[in-house]
Design a protein around this motif. Sequence first.
Motif, PDB file in Angstrom:
ATOM      1  N   ASN A  25       4.228   5.933  -5.113  1.00  0.00           N
ATOM      2  CA  ASN A  25       5.445   5.340  -7.101  1.00  0.00           C
ATOM      3  C   ASN A  25       6.184   4.632  -6.583  1.00  0.00           C
ATOM      4  O   ASN A  25       7.464   5.180  -7.416  1.00  0.00           O
ATOM      5  CB  ASN A  25       5.023   6.644  -7.389  1.00  0.00           C
ATOM      6  CG  ASN A  25       3.761   7.318  -7.903  1.00  0.00           C
ATOM      7  OD1 ASN A  25       2.543   6.416  -8.194  1.00  0.00           O
ATOM      8  ND2 ASN A  25       4.121   8.716  -7.127  1.00  0.00           N
ATOM      9  N   TYR A  26       6.968   3.668  -6.068  1.00  0.00           N
ATOM     10  CA  TYR A  26       7.531   3.376  -5.469  1.00  0.00           C
ATOM     11  C   TYR A  26       7.253   1.055  -5.799  1.00  0.00           C
ATOM     12  O   TYR A  26       6.587   1.530  -5.395  1.00  0.00           O
ATOM     13  CB  TYR A  26       8.485   3.267  -4.226  1.00  0.00           C
ATOM     14  CG  TYR A  26       9.121   5.155  -4.163  1.00  0.00           C
ATOM     15  CD1 TYR A  26       8.790   5.534  -2.879  1.00  0.00           C
ATOM     16  CD2 TYR A  26      10.822   5.250  -4.533  1.00  0.00           C
ATOM     17  CE1 TYR A  26       9.018   7.018  -2.353  1.00  0.00           C
ATOM     18  CE2 TYR A  26      10.953   6.635  -3.991  1.00  0.00           C
ATOM     19  CZ  TYR A  26      10.494   7.196  -3.880  1.00  0.00           C
ATOM     20  OH  TYR A  26      10.938   8.402  -3.373  1.00  0.00           O
ATOM     21  N   SER A  27       9.051   0.625  -6.362  1.00  0.00           N
ATOM     22  CA  SER A  27       8.824  -0.451  -6.282  1.00  0.00           C
ATOM     23  C   SER A  27       8.498  -0.947  -4.672  1.00  0.00           C
ATOM     24  O   SER A  27       9.130  -0.223  -3.381  1.00  0.00           O
ATOM     25  CB  SER A  27       9.306  -1.292  -6.680  1.00  0.00           C
ATOM     26  OG  SER A  27      10.774  -0.844  -6.475  1.00  0.00           O
ATOM     27  N   PRO A  28       7.778  -2.123  -4.467  1.00  0.00           N
ATOM     28  CA  PRO A  28       8.224  -2.284  -2.293  1.00  0.00           C
ATOM     29  C   PRO A  28       9.270  -2.579  -2.348  1.00  0.00           C
ATOM     30  O   PRO A  28      10.065  -2.261  -0.685  1.00  0.00           O
ATOM     31  CB  PRO A  28       6.891  -4.147  -2.461  1.00  0.00           C
ATOM     32  CG  PRO A  28       6.062  -2.983  -3.598  1.00  0.00           C
ATOM     33  CD  PRO A  28       7.151  -2.578  -4.737  1.00  0.00           C
ATOM     34  N   SER A  29      10.187  -3.424  -2.741  1.00  0.00           N
ATOM     35  CA  SER A  29      11.727  -3.745  -3.042  1.00  0.00           C
ATOM     36  C   SER A  29      11.860  -2.381  -2.218  1.00  0.00           C
ATOM     37  O   SER A  29      13.310  -2.391  -1.519  1.00  0.00           O
ATOM     38  CB  SER A  29      12.023  -4.614  -3.838  1.00  0.00           C
ATOM     39  OG  SER A  29      12.368  -4.314  -4.584  1.00  0.00           O
ATOM     40  N   TYR A  30      12.471  -0.955  -3.718  1.00  0.00           N
ATOM     41  CA  TYR A  30      13.215   0.048  -3.188  1.00  0.00           C
ATOM     42  C   TYR A  30      12.405   0.408  -1.740  1.00  0.00           C
ATOM     43  O   TYR A  30      13.968   1.112  -1.639  1.00  0.00           O
ATOM     44  CB  TYR A  30      12.982   0.989  -4.392  1.00  0.00           C
ATOM     45  CG  TYR A  30      13.748   1.885  -4.637  1.00  0.00           C
ATOM     46  CD1 TYR A  30      15.218   1.871  -4.861  1.00  0.00           C
ATOM     47  CD2 TYR A  30      13.277   2.973  -4.061  1.00  0.00           C
ATOM     48  CE1 TYR A  30      15.775   2.908  -4.758  1.00  0.00           C
ATOM     49  CE2 TYR A  30      14.076   4.681  -4.356  1.00  0.00           C
ATOM     50  CZ  TYR A  30      14.609   4.188  -4.465  1.00  0.00           C
ATOM     51  OH  TYR A  30      15.690   5.430  -4.161  1.00  0.00           O
ATOM     52  N   LEU A  31      11.649   0.989  -2.301  1.00  0.00           N
ATOM     53  CA  LEU A  31      10.923   1.667  -0.359  1.00  0.00           C
ATOM     54  C   LEU A  31      10.904   0.425   0.741  1.00  0.00           C
ATOM     55  O   LEU A  31      11.523   1.332   1.713  1.00  0.00           O
ATOM     56  CB  LEU A  31       9.497   1.466  -0.440  1.00  0.00           C
ATOM     57  CG  LEU A  31       8.216   2.499  -0.215  1.00  0.00           C
ATOM     58  CD1 LEU A  31       9.519   3.750   0.204  1.00  0.00           C
ATOM     59  CD2 LEU A  31       7.451   2.158   0.062  1.00  0.00           C
ATOM     60  N   SER A  32      11.540  -0.651   0.689  1.00  0.00           N
ATOM     61  CA  SER A  32      11.964  -1.343   1.606  1.00  0.00           C
ATOM     62  C   SER A  32      13.351  -1.047   2.182  1.00  0.00           C
ATOM     63  O   SER A  32      14.033  -0.946   3.523  1.00  0.00           O
ATOM     64  CB  SER A  32      11.603  -2.889   1.080  1.00  0.00           C
ATOM     65  OG  SER A  32      10.653  -3.365   1.715  1.00  0.00           O
ATOM     66  N   LYS A  33      14.031  -0.530   0.743  1.00  0.00           N
ATOM     67  CA  LYS A  33      15.664  -0.271   1.560  1.00  0.00           C
ATOM     68  C   LYS A  33      15.744   0.637   1.739  1.00  0.00           C
ATOM     69  O   LYS A  33      16.602   1.299   2.702  1.00  0.00           O
ATOM     70  CB  LYS A  33      16.627  -0.942   0.028  1.00  0.00           C
ATOM     71  CG  LYS A  33      17.385  -0.328  -0.339  1.00  0.00           C
ATOM     72  CD  LYS A  33      18.519  -0.936  -1.320  1.00  0.00           C
ATOM     73  CE  LYS A  33      19.587  -0.565  -1.169  1.00  0.00           C
ATOM     74  NZ  LYS A  33      20.103  -0.393  -2.440  1.00  0.00           N
ATOM     75  N   GLU A  77       0.827  -1.228   0.000  1.00  0.00           N
ATOM     76  CA  GLU A  77      -0.375  -0.531   0.280  1.00  0.00           C
ATOM     77  C   GLU A  77       0.678   0.678   0.167  1.00  0.00           C
ATOM     78  O   GLU A  77       0.919   2.051  -1.160  1.00  0.00           O
ATOM     79  CB  GLU A  77      -0.546  -0.307   0.969  1.00  0.00           C
ATOM     80  CG  GLU A  77      -1.496   1.327   1.980  1.00  0.00           C
ATOM     81  CD  GLU A  77      -2.239   1.876   2.654  1.00  0.00           C
ATOM     82  OE1 GLU A  77      -2.648  -0.323   3.644  1.00  0.00           O
ATOM     83  OE2 GLU A  77      -2.566   2.673   3.162  1.00  0.00           O
ATOM     84  N   LEU A  78       2.154   1.150   0.861  1.00  0.00           N
ATOM     85  CA  LEU A  78       2.595   2.574   1.187  1.00  0.00           C
ATOM     86  C   LEU A  78       3.419   2.727  -0.362  1.00  0.00           C
ATOM     87  O   LEU A  78       3.605   4.112  -0.789  1.00  0.00           O
ATOM     88  CB  LEU A  78       4.152   1.787   1.704  1.00  0.00           C
ATOM     89  CG  LEU A  78       4.436   3.399   2.771  1.00  0.00           C
ATOM     90  CD1 LEU A  78       3.507   4.400   3.344  1.00  0.00           C
ATOM     91  CD2 LEU A  78       5.650   2.501   3.787  1.00  0.00           C
TER      92      LEU A  78
END
Length: 361
Positions: free
Chosen positions: A284-292, A278-279
């Motif tokens: 507008n980020y990929s989940p993996s990039y946002l997690s990093k 959701e975040l």
Amino acid sequence: MQFYLTIEMIQTQIDRFRKDSLSDPDFGSLLKKICQQRLYSARKPELPDLTRLRREEDSFFFCGIKKLYFEFSKEMLFFKEVYDFVRPGSSLFVAKEFYGTKTFLHSHDCYEIDFILRGKCEFTFRDEKICLNEGDCCFVSPHARHSLRLSTPDSCVLPVMVKPETFKAIFSSLLESENVLSKFFKSTLFNRTEENYLLFHTNNSFEIRQAMKELFLSEFQIDQYYNPHSIYWLNLFFISILRNYRDFNTFLDCASESGYSEILNYIQRNYRTVTINELAKKFNYSPSYLSKMIRQLTGESFTSLIRTMKMTKAGDMLLNTSLSVEAISGKTGYNSADHFTRVFKKYYGMPPQKYRKEKLK
């Protein structure tokens, strides 16, 4: 075992030590000496009229607070490096600096808010020395190396110690706003390695002084209303700072970009239900990039950050409300009280009911 010392008793012993040894005492060592020689009160001294202290002019206030007392535990004398000044179940602690004590660079795991109520002092941050004058207010981040030394015997500096967890749990509205104070807290709250301070020059605002006086006097009325009363005055102090400061300066610029702050704001507001997908979709980020990105910014994974926020809020509600475990589990985003209890036990090392009992006994 507890023992009690009025502000006047502490300053008298400091002055006596300086006269006898021609040097400044270390506050911890001085407390040990006071305890060994039994120069303390074993019973709570009688408090002065706090209502009158609130109403009278400064000259009466500074004279009257000498009769106020601090409560110490003998445990502090032997474990001072891990002793927690903020009482269990309390959100903050307000102290008073004493003239003539030895100063050295130190750090702790709390935010420290130093307000110069009268006179002036020397503030040291790493290798930088700054003269703080009456009406100045300095916010110091957790783990930042600093020291404070009163410049004159009649100077009065009131430090407020606030745990980072308190900001996450209680001052969410402040963190959600956009101002210099919220940016400072957000940049240091989610970045444990950043040492920083934020200094306000308030032009000796009457409104700010009164809020700090009330916050200080609240420290000596420990009852069921202590926490909400103190939080109210600290909130008002923050608001008064933002409304009345003349200018400010910081040692370091806040490292977080505005986009990062917006993401952290969103997590803070929606931690009960938000997911990484959701975040990522919202910003507008990929989940993996946002997690990093979150791990780099906060030092925690997304899952760990959410769990910390939930557990911090749960711990606060257990200590400061009478809500049941089931109700608290729902308010912190858990559908099952059993699941909440398992997570809580793993996080705090004990189940919720035992945590409430141990902290409040």
